[in-house]
Scaffold this motif. Structure first.
Motif, PDB file in Angstrom:
ATOM      1  N   ARG A  70       0.692   4.426   8.710  1.00 31.34           N
ATOM      2  CA  ARG A  70       1.297   5.358   7.743  1.00 31.34           C
ATOM      3  C   ARG A  70       0.632   5.266   6.362  1.00 31.34           C
ATOM      4  NH1 ARG A  70       6.968   3.107   5.474  1.00 31.34           N
ATOM      5  NH2 ARG A  70       6.191   1.086   4.864  1.00 31.34           N
ATOM      6  N   ASP A  71       0.178   4.078   5.993  1.00 32.25           N
ATOM      7  CA  ASP A  71      -0.486   3.931   4.683  1.00 32.25           C
ATOM      8  C   ASP A  71      -1.728   4.810   4.617  1.00 32.25           C
ATOM      9  OD1 ASP A  71       1.383   2.007   4.661  1.00 32.25           O
ATOM     10  OD2 ASP A  71      -0.001   0.299   4.541  1.00 32.25           O
ATOM     11  N   GLN A 120       0.999   3.573  -3.220  1.00 28.32           N
ATOM     12  CA  GLN A 120       0.342   4.889  -3.252  1.00 28.32           C
ATOM     13  C   GLN A 120       1.252   5.958  -3.837  1.00 28.32           C
ATOM     14  OE1 GLN A 120      -2.148   6.267   0.251  1.00 28.32           O
ATOM     15  NE2 GLN A 120      -1.045   4.540   1.076  1.00 28.32           N
ATOM     16  N   LEU A 121       2.534   5.920  -3.447  1.00 35.00           N
ATOM     17  CA  LEU A 121       3.482   6.914  -3.970  1.00 35.00           C
ATOM     18  C   LEU A 121       3.610   6.770  -5.483  1.00 35.00           C
ATOM     19  CD1 LEU A 121       6.279   6.769  -1.229  1.00 35.00           C
ATOM     20  CD2 LEU A 121       4.606   8.587  -1.604  1.00 35.00           C
ATOM     21  N   LEU A 159      -0.930   8.562   4.729  1.00 30.94           N
ATOM     22  CA  LEU A 159      -0.467   9.030   3.411  1.00 30.94           C
ATOM     23  C   LEU A 159      -1.648   9.186   2.455  1.00 30.94           C
ATOM     24  CD1 LEU A 159       2.001   9.673   1.568  1.00 30.94           C
ATOM     25  CD2 LEU A 159       1.980   7.272   0.908  1.00 30.94           C
ATOM     26  N   LEU A 160      -2.548   8.221   2.478  1.00 34.12           N
ATOM     27  CA  LEU A 160      -3.730   8.284   1.602  1.00 34.12           C
ATOM     28  C   LEU A 160      -4.553   9.538   1.896  1.00 34.12           C
ATOM     29  CD1 LEU A 160      -5.524   6.726  -0.517  1.00 34.12           C
ATOM     30  CD2 LEU A 160      -6.833   5.934   1.432  1.00 34.12           C
ATOM     31  N   ALA A 184       0.425   8.055  -7.068  1.00 34.96           N
ATOM     32  CA  ALA A 184       0.366   9.522  -7.090  1.00 34.96           C
ATOM     33  C   ALA A 184       1.277  10.077  -8.182  1.00 34.96           C
ATOM     34  CB  ALA A 184       0.772  10.085  -5.737  1.00 34.96           C
ATOM     35  N   SER A 188      -4.960  16.687  -3.153  1.00 33.38           N
ATOM     36  CA  SER A 188      -5.509  16.607  -4.513  1.00 33.38           C
ATOM     37  C   SER A 188      -6.827  17.360  -4.614  1.00 33.38           C
ATOM     38  CB  SER A 188      -5.764  15.154  -4.910  1.00 33.38           C
ATOM     39  OG  SER A 188      -4.607  14.409  -4.787  1.00 33.38           O
ATOM     40  N   LEU A 189      -7.697  17.158  -3.633  1.00 34.31           N
ATOM     41  CA  LEU A 189      -9.002  17.827  -3.670  1.00 34.31           C
ATOM     42  C   LEU A 189      -8.850  19.341  -3.580  1.00 34.31           C
ATOM     43  CD1 LEU A 189     -11.287  15.480  -1.537  1.00 34.31           C
ATOM     44  CD2 LEU A 189     -11.535  16.021  -3.957  1.00 34.31           C
ATOM     45  N   THR A 248      -4.060   7.193  -6.783  1.00 35.25           N
ATOM     46  CA  THR A 248      -3.626   6.941  -5.405  1.00 35.25           C
ATOM     47  C   THR A 248      -4.617   6.012  -4.687  1.00 35.25           C
ATOM     48  OG1 THR A 248      -2.670   9.150  -5.353  1.00 35.25           O
ATOM     49  CG2 THR A 248      -2.921   8.058  -3.240  1.00 35.25           C
ATOM     50  N   ILE A 249      -5.890   6.311  -4.845  1.00 33.79           N
ATOM     51  CA  ILE A 249      -6.908   5.475  -4.190  1.00 33.79           C
ATOM     52  C   ILE A 249      -6.843   4.044  -4.741  1.00 33.79           C
ATOM     53  CG2 ILE A 249      -9.401   5.140  -3.875  1.00 33.79           C
ATOM     54  CD1 ILE A 249      -9.660   8.219  -3.849  1.00 33.79           C
ATOM     55  N   ILE A 294      -4.253  12.117  -9.995  1.00 31.85           N
ATOM     56  CA  ILE A 294      -3.478  11.808  -8.780  1.00 31.85           C
ATOM     57  C   ILE A 294      -4.418  11.145  -7.775  1.00 31.85           C
ATOM     58  CG2 ILE A 294      -2.186  12.780  -6.824  1.00 31.85           C
ATOM     59  CD1 ILE A 294      -1.237  15.028  -8.598  1.00 31.85           C
ATOM     60  N   LEU A 295      -5.582  11.736  -7.629  1.00 31.58           N
ATOM     61  CA  LEU A 295      -6.587  11.241  -6.686  1.00 31.58           C
ATOM     62  C   LEU A 295      -7.016   9.806  -7.043  1.00 31.58           C
ATOM     63  CD1 LEU A 295      -8.347  12.549  -4.361  1.00 31.58           C
ATOM     64  CD2 LEU A 295     -10.113  12.803  -6.075  1.00 31.58           C
ATOM     65  N   ARG A 329       0.807  -1.226   0.000  1.00 30.78           N
ATOM     66  CA  ARG A 329       0.000   0.000   0.000  1.00 30.78           C
ATOM     67  C   ARG A 329       0.838   1.273   0.000  1.00 30.78           C
ATOM     68  NH1 ARG A 329      -4.783  -0.971   4.299  1.00 30.78           N
ATOM     69  NH2 ARG A 329      -3.036  -0.786   5.727  1.00 30.78           N
ATOM     70  N   PHE A 330       1.872   1.326   0.828  1.00 29.47           N
ATOM     71  CA  PHE A 330       2.611   2.577   1.007  1.00 29.47           C
ATOM     72  C   PHE A 330       3.353   2.972  -0.274  1.00 29.47           C
ATOM     73  CE2 PHE A 330       6.079   5.295   2.481  1.00 29.47           C
ATOM     74  CZ  PHE A 330       5.364   6.214   3.222  1.00 29.47           C
ATOM     75  N   TYR A 352      -3.841   2.293  -3.321  1.00 29.25           N
ATOM     76  CA  TYR A 352      -4.070   1.969  -1.906  1.00 29.25           C
ATOM     77  C   TYR A 352      -4.914   0.686  -1.828  1.00 29.25           C
ATOM     78  CZ  TYR A 352      -5.707   2.372   2.913  1.00 29.25           C
ATOM     79  OH  TYR A 352      -5.985   2.126   4.234  1.00 29.25           O
ATOM     80  N   ILE A 401      -2.724  12.673   0.634  1.00 33.97           N
ATOM     81  CA  ILE A 401      -2.750  12.841  -0.833  1.00 33.97           C
ATOM     82  C   ILE A 401      -4.161  13.220  -1.300  1.00 33.97           C
ATOM     83  CG2 ILE A 401      -2.448  11.674  -3.064  1.00 33.97           C
ATOM     84  CD1 ILE A 401      -0.181  10.078  -1.823  1.00 33.97           C
ATOM     85  N   ILE A 402      -5.181  12.564  -0.747  1.00 30.64           N
ATOM     86  CA  ILE A 402      -6.560  12.877  -1.150  1.00 30.64           C
ATOM     87  C   ILE A 402      -6.885  14.334  -0.817  1.00 30.64           C
ATOM     88  CG2 ILE A 402      -8.999  12.447  -0.586  1.00 30.64           C
ATOM     89  CD1 ILE A 402      -8.367   9.499  -0.454  1.00 30.64           C
TER      90      ILE A 402
END
Lengths: 165, 289
Positions: free
Chosen positions: B18-19, A52-53, B22-23, A56, B30-31, A78-79, A74-75, A48-49, A82, B26-27
């Motif tokens: 941390r996962d 995600q990077l 981080l999510l 993104a 981004s928003l 990333t989701i 990006i949104l 996941r970590f 994850y 970023i969300i």
């Protein structure tokens, strides 16, 4: 260093191919989502970590070449990364069907996010896409491209965490 | 709980989750970016532009090889035909009809360029939007060649010139053009014959039809299917009298102050290759006024 170089350059290469496909095959109803396949692959093999990077970063590259509202991709990526980072322990290598299933699931999540963003930012074409047959073409093309891209990406051991190498 | 212990437990919590942290970060970022900023100038990824150009060059090469192979196989077939018919004259006529599409398009663009009264830059489309939701093109010319945001873009296709859209993002060696069929596009256009003005909006997903909202629908009787729509004198971005499309047959609605009509663009946006970016010059500024 090689790890960063691999992850820095591969999305650019895939995105270059994807954007050029639109010019080379202008009559295609929709294009395969090659970046999505890459995101699923990266998240699956790195968790996941890191996933995600990478998601993104891939989304950032996509936002730069797209005229979509900035940070939309990006949104989404990333989701997605994850979510698919959770599949880290699934057995993909031995089973050719699993990548296809993962990618179809990822497309489903992407369409759900399109729906939400379409409503949130009044981008009606994001919603119209879901109501058109173009969705089926995108799924078809992406599914066809999945085994090919997974095989090509597996040639680059740097794209997987050390546990797999 | 002592302050230092609380700090340690907070750090441990962040480390453990941390996962998710981080999510969320970023969300949120981004928003904020998506809703707050309209980024119009981006230092585009130079390697990507090089790659896109490379792919197009490669495809040209493959196309040329393919055309040569096609030519060879066509000649072989024709040769066999010759042996059967012994008709040499027919052979010469058939081979002379062969043409290379890309060269034709380039020649058409060059001929159009020499007749254009506006200062302009010719650019080639090197990429399209990564998906079909947004209808934009990446071109191989940018700020270095004098391109700037909001510059109008036109093209020629099968001998007909028409409006393509406008430049929305510029980098040094490339730019992004938003086409008029993009759903966010708005063009002030008018009916060529009656000069009735209206706003024209982009097409719905996967369609090439534009919609024209006439501000004054009382004079709609003067509009007929097949009529030409051009850019308006009142547009601040586009020079006037550039053909945009033709009006599609429509039903006249009664008791309505505003009429909405479908317009078929002059150009087929799937087949565009070379674009003309109009640079501001005296003719343009005079015609815009």
């Amino acid at each position: 260093m090689r790890y960063i170089f691999a992850y820095g350059s591969v999305p650019i290469l895939i995105l270059g191919l994807q954007t050029a496909l639109g010019v080379l095959f202008p009559d295609l109803v929709h294009l395969p989502d090659l970046i999505l396949i890459f995101c699923v692959y990266s998240a699956h093999y790195n968790g996941r970590f890191t996933g995600q990077l990478i998601g993104a970063y891939s989304g950032l590259c996509e936002d730069i070449v797209s005229s979509a509202p900035f940070a939309t991709h990006i949104l989404i990526r990333t989701i997605l990364c994850y979510a698919f980072g959770n599949t880290e322990r699934w057995q993909v290598q031995d089973n050719p069907i699993t990548p296809i299933v993962l990618v179809i699931l990822a497309l489903g999540i992407k369409y759900l996010l399109y729906l939400m963003l379409g409503v949130l930012f009044s981008i009606t074409n994001m919603i119209n896409l879901l109501l058109s047959t173009a969705v089926l073409y995108e799924i078809l093309y992406t599914v066809i491209a999945t085994p090919v891209l997974f095989s090509l990406l597996s040639l680059l051991p740097r794209l997987r965490s050390n546990e797999y190498n | 709980m002592p302050k230092s212990n609380r700090k340690v437990s907070n750090a441990a919590f962040v480390q453990r989750h941390r996962d998710t942290v981080l999510l969320i970060v970023i969300i949120t970022v981004s928003l904020i970016i998506t809703t707050t900023f309209r980024i119009s100038y981006i230092g585009r990824l130079a390697p990507l532009t090089v790659l896109q150009r490379g792919f197009i060059a490669l495809s040209d090469l493959v196309q040329q090889i393919g055309q040569r192979e096609e030519q060879v196989s066509a000649i072989n077939a024709e040769y066999e035909q010759l042996l059967r018919n012994l008709d040499i004259y027919e052979y010469s006529v058939q081979t002379s009809g062969y043409s290379q599409f890309s060269e034709e398009r380039l020649q058409e663009a060059a001929a159009f360029s020499s007749t254009l009264t506006f200062d302009h830059v010719i650019a080639r489309i090197i990429a399209r939007d990564p998906n079909r939701i947004f209808r934009s093109f990446t071109i191989d010319k940018g700020a270095k060649q004098g391109l700037a945001i909001d510059m109008p873009v036109i093209a020629i296709q099968d001998g007909r010139s028409g409006l393509v859209g406008k430049v929305v993002q510029v980098a040094n060696g490339s730019a992004i053009v938003e086409s008029i069929i993009d759903e966010r596009s708005v063009v002030v256009a008018e009916h060529a014959e009656s000069q009735l003005s209206g706003t024209m909006r982009g097409a719905a997903f996967n369609k090439q039809l534009l919609t024209l909202d006439f501000i004054d629908a009382r004079e709609i009787e003067r509009v007929r299917g097949g009529d030409l729509v051009i850019t308006s004198r009142f547009s601040s971005i586009y020079p006037p009298h550039i053909p945009v499309g033709t009006i599609q047959p429509f039903q006249r609605a009664r008791n309505s102050d505003q009429a909405t009509i479908d317009v078929l663009p002059i150009l087929n946006f799937n087949r565009l290759n070379y674009l003309f970016i109009l640079l501001p010059n005296e003719i343009f500024s005079e015609s815009s006024e």
